[in-house]
Scaffold this active site. Sequence first.
Site, PDB file in Angstrom:
ATOM      1  N   LYS A   1      36.242  36.535   1.064  1.00 30.79           N
ATOM      2  CA  LYS A   1      34.733  36.501   1.715  1.00 30.79           C
ATOM      3  C   LYS A   1      34.805  36.832   3.056  1.00 30.79           C
ATOM      4  O   LYS A   1      35.492  35.883   4.017  1.00 30.79           O
ATOM      5  CB  LYS A   1      34.176  34.757   1.289  1.00 30.79           C
TER       6      LYS A   1
HETATM    7  O1  G3P Z   1      26.996  30.572  -0.789  1.00 28.73           O
HETATM    8  C1  G3P Z   1      26.548  30.346   0.720  1.00 28.73           C
HETATM    9  C2  G3P Z   1      25.723  28.900   0.437  1.00 28.73           C
HETATM   10  O2  G3P Z   1      26.713  27.939   0.212  1.00 28.73           O
HETATM   11  C3  G3P Z   1      24.984  28.469   1.616  1.00 28.73           C
HETATM   12  O3  G3P Z   1      24.221  27.528   0.771  1.00 28.73           O
HETATM   13  O4  G3P Z   1      22.705  25.509   0.894  1.00 28.73           O
HETATM   14  O5  G3P Z   1      24.311  25.795   2.752  1.00 28.73           O
HETATM   15  O6  G3P Z   1      22.221  27.329   2.406  1.00 28.73           O
HETATM   16  P1  G3P Z   1      23.177  26.394   2.031  1.00 28.73           P
END
Ligand code: G3P
Length: 217
Positions: free
Chosen positions: A88
């Site tokens: 990633k």
């Molecule tokens: O996969 C990316 C994700 O983990 C981001 O999620 O909820 O931190 O915006 P969030």
Amino acid sequence: MKFFIDTANLAHIKEAQDLGILDGVTTNPSLMAKEGIKGTDNILQHYKTICEIVPNGDISAEVLSTDFASMVEEGKKLASLHKNIVVKIPMIKDGIKAIKWFTDNGIKTNCTLVFSAGQAILAAKAGATYVSPFIGRIDDSGWDGTQLIGQIASIYATQGFETEILAASIRNANHIIQCAELGADVCTCPLDAILALLKHPLTDIGLAKFLEDAKKM
Ligand code: G3P
């Protein structure tokens, strides 16, 4: 559409795997830190454990460096952990160079921190296996995250790009449904968003009635 779980929590990963519908796992440094995973050896071991729990799914492991040479070295080490590791890489200039390098060397990549169609085009040009638009964070900033999924899907279809759209930063069941409608190839979701898809009050009421009537059979 494939379902990935977006967590480094092993209990959540096992629960989703036991459901029988899991196609992979995504993690990021914030999710690893939330689980208290510290130090290179522990981080690498955690990825190996996730690969053992989900033996047939793609497992994203994020590089922590931001220059091309270091990303390549770090990504090679991550990729050597297990055949299903997807490296990633953040959407930055050196990240695009690194994605091209991994593509040329047969290593899968997930281009993360994508917030625009232009970024998604660059990721696809570099040959990323997955591109990760963060729809919840776009919603948080006052725009419509799911609209970006539709825009990228349209561009990729028109141009014949093979990069898979991995909708990330999913916050709820409705996000998952909208992403499915708009042509996302994958949704990566917290466990509670996946389980929320199960819920409908009429299902609960209907089942209670069936069970009550079954006693009269
Ligand atoms: O996969 C990316 C994700 O983990 C981001 O999620 O909820 O931190 O915006 P969030």
